[in-house]
Design a protein around this motif. Sequence first.
Motif, short mmCIF file in Angstrom:
data_model
loop_
_atom_site.label_atom_id
_atom_site.label_comp_id
_atom_site.label_asym_id
_atom_site.label_seq_id
_atom_site.Cartn_x
_atom_site.Cartn_y
_atom_site.Cartn_z
N ARG A 37 5.17 -9.22 -37.78
CA ARG A 37 4.74 -9.60 -36.44
C ARG A 37 5.47 -8.78 -35.38
N ARG A 38 4.69 -8.34 -34.40
CA ARG A 38 5.19 -7.47 -33.34
C ARG A 38 4.66 -7.97 -32.01
N PRO A 76 2.80 -2.78 -23.83
CA PRO A 76 2.93 -3.98 -24.64
C PRO A 76 4.39 -4.35 -24.88
N ARG A 77 4.65 -5.62 -24.95
CA ARG A 77 6.01 -6.10 -25.15
C ARG A 77 6.50 -5.74 -26.54
N ALA A 78 7.79 -5.47 -26.66
CA ALA A 78 8.40 -5.11 -27.93
C ALA A 78 8.95 -6.35 -28.62
N GLY A 79 8.43 -6.65 -29.79
CA GLY A 79 9.04 -7.65 -30.65
C GLY A 79 8.70 -9.08 -30.32
N ARG A 80 8.94 -9.94 -31.31
CA ARG A 80 8.78 -11.38 -31.17
C ARG A 80 10.00 -12.04 -31.79
N TRP A 81 10.76 -12.73 -31.00
CA TRP A 81 11.97 -13.40 -31.48
C TRP A 81 11.65 -14.87 -31.69
N PRO A 82 11.91 -15.40 -32.92
CA PRO A 82 12.56 -14.78 -34.08
C PRO A 82 11.59 -14.25 -35.13
N GLU A 83 10.28 -14.28 -34.85
CA GLU A 83 9.29 -14.02 -35.89
C GLU A 83 9.40 -12.63 -36.50
N THR A 84 9.70 -11.62 -35.68
CA THR A 84 9.81 -10.26 -36.23
C THR A 84 10.88 -10.21 -37.32
N VAL A 135 16.08 3.30 -24.87
CA VAL A 135 15.21 3.82 -25.93
C VAL A 135 13.89 3.06 -25.97
N CYS A 136 12.82 3.81 -26.09
CA CYS A 136 11.46 3.25 -26.23
C CYS A 136 11.16 2.26 -25.10
N SER A 137 11.48 2.67 -23.88
CA SER A 137 11.17 1.86 -22.70
C SER A 137 11.77 0.46 -22.79
N ASP A 138 13.08 0.41 -23.07
CA ASP A 138 13.84 -0.85 -23.11
C ASP A 138 13.35 -1.80 -24.21
N ALA A 139 12.95 -1.23 -25.33
CA ALA A 139 12.42 -2.06 -26.42
C ALA A 139 13.44 -3.04 -26.97
N VAL A 140 14.71 -2.64 -27.01
CA VAL A 140 15.72 -3.55 -27.57
C VAL A 140 15.86 -4.79 -26.72
N ASP A 141 15.95 -4.63 -25.41
CA ASP A 141 16.06 -5.81 -24.54
C ASP A 141 14.83 -6.70 -24.68
N GLN A 142 13.67 -6.11 -24.84
CA GLN A 142 12.46 -6.91 -25.03
C GLN A 142 12.50 -7.67 -26.35
N LEU A 143 12.94 -7.00 -27.42
CA LEU A 143 13.07 -7.70 -28.70
C LEU A 143 14.00 -8.89 -28.60
N LEU A 144 15.08 -8.73 -27.84
CA LEU A 144 16.08 -9.79 -27.69
C LEU A 144 15.68 -10.84 -26.66
N ASP A 145 14.52 -10.64 -26.01
CA ASP A 145 14.02 -11.56 -25.00
C ASP A 145 14.82 -11.51 -23.71
N GLY A 146 15.30 -10.34 -23.36
CA GLY A 146 15.91 -10.16 -22.05
C GLY A 146 17.42 -10.04 -22.07
N GLU A 147 17.95 -9.47 -20.99
CA GLU A 147 19.38 -9.22 -20.91
C GLU A 147 20.21 -10.49 -20.99
N GLU A 148 19.69 -11.58 -20.48
CA GLU A 148 20.49 -12.82 -20.46
C GLU A 148 20.72 -13.36 -21.87
N ARG A 149 19.83 -13.06 -22.79
CA ARG A 149 20.00 -13.54 -24.16
C ARG A 149 20.70 -12.53 -25.06
N ALA A 150 20.85 -11.32 -24.57
CA ALA A 150 21.41 -10.25 -25.39
C ALA A 150 22.81 -10.57 -25.94
N PRO A 151 23.73 -11.11 -25.14
CA PRO A 151 25.07 -11.34 -25.70
C PRO A 151 25.08 -12.24 -26.93
N ASP A 152 24.21 -13.23 -26.96
CA ASP A 152 24.17 -14.13 -28.11
C ASP A 152 23.39 -13.54 -29.28
N ARG A 153 22.40 -12.72 -28.99
CA ARG A 153 21.51 -12.24 -30.05
C ARG A 153 21.92 -10.88 -30.62
#
Length: 311
Positions: free
Chosen positions: A97-98, A124-132, A214-232
């Motif tokens: 799932r993407r 298109p948004r990058a990733g689906r947390w946690p489904e990916t 990288v890839c137009s901020d794909a990592v932050d999108q996978l993690l559902d935003g900067e605010e969730r990044a520290p935990d994820r």
Amino acid sequence: MGADPEAGTDADRAVEAEAASLFGLAPVAPHRVAAYGDHRDQVVDIYLPEAEPVAPVPLVLLFHGGAWRAPYDRRHLSPFAAYLAGRGFVVASVEYRRGARDEAGEAGEAGAVDTAGAGSAAGPRAGRWPETLDDIAAAVDTVPGLARGLALPVDPARVVLAGHSAGGHAALWAAARHVLPPDCRWHLASPPPVCGVVALAPIADFTTARELRVCSDAVDQLLDGEERAPDRLPLADPAALLPTAVPTTLVQGTTDIDVPPPVAEAFAAAARRAGQPVRVVRVAEAGHFPLIDPTAPAARTVADEIAHRAH
């Protein structure tokens, strides 16, 4: 000294030519399709060697890239999967799932691939947390047994995880799940039963990938935003899950602008600090896509590295 005005133009043309070569190839139909779960994206395409093996052969679990975005599915990787099968492997090309949910709660349908570069497309948004990550874990846990249940000629002791770009992240992350906290939903009690990882231009170090956008901020999108990044980040970043004790190879094109070499280099440096040797293979004058283009010499390098890890 001022920059050569032609240099950027030449580089852009090279990138466009590499993408056009890969995405201009016709998709290759698999020998069979099998499900590893109930969702429509939880499937694998299976490619078999041309000749019936006289003995069981390695199984390659192959993850496609596309920055975890829904329009980019496993079809663009099918010529490379078929190429690897022609080299004597059984290949299971994994879908997962993407992208974002639509109003019906499903990922957007796969569409035409933009030959300007799947790795860098915005939109298109990058990733689906946690489904990916659920799907990556389920595929690695399920597909080897599924292959044996289908009577495929695979050697269970020679399973290699491989992937390109975001799929390279998948392969590295799947090999590190035993390092996750015990209460994490993806935790394994011991390393996965694989003999190695070969990650191609992988999004391997999330901190560096985020810095480079990288890839137009794909990592932050996978993690559902900067605010969730520290935990994820500690749960999803392969560079944070070292050492793994799983033999690992990174293959990186030196002129890649989609997932630039510093991302792989940062992972390799983190591995060295953690005491885990990582093999880094640099392919000169290759960008992002030749690594999975069976018409390009770089694909032979990748196949050789997979064979090395499988034996």
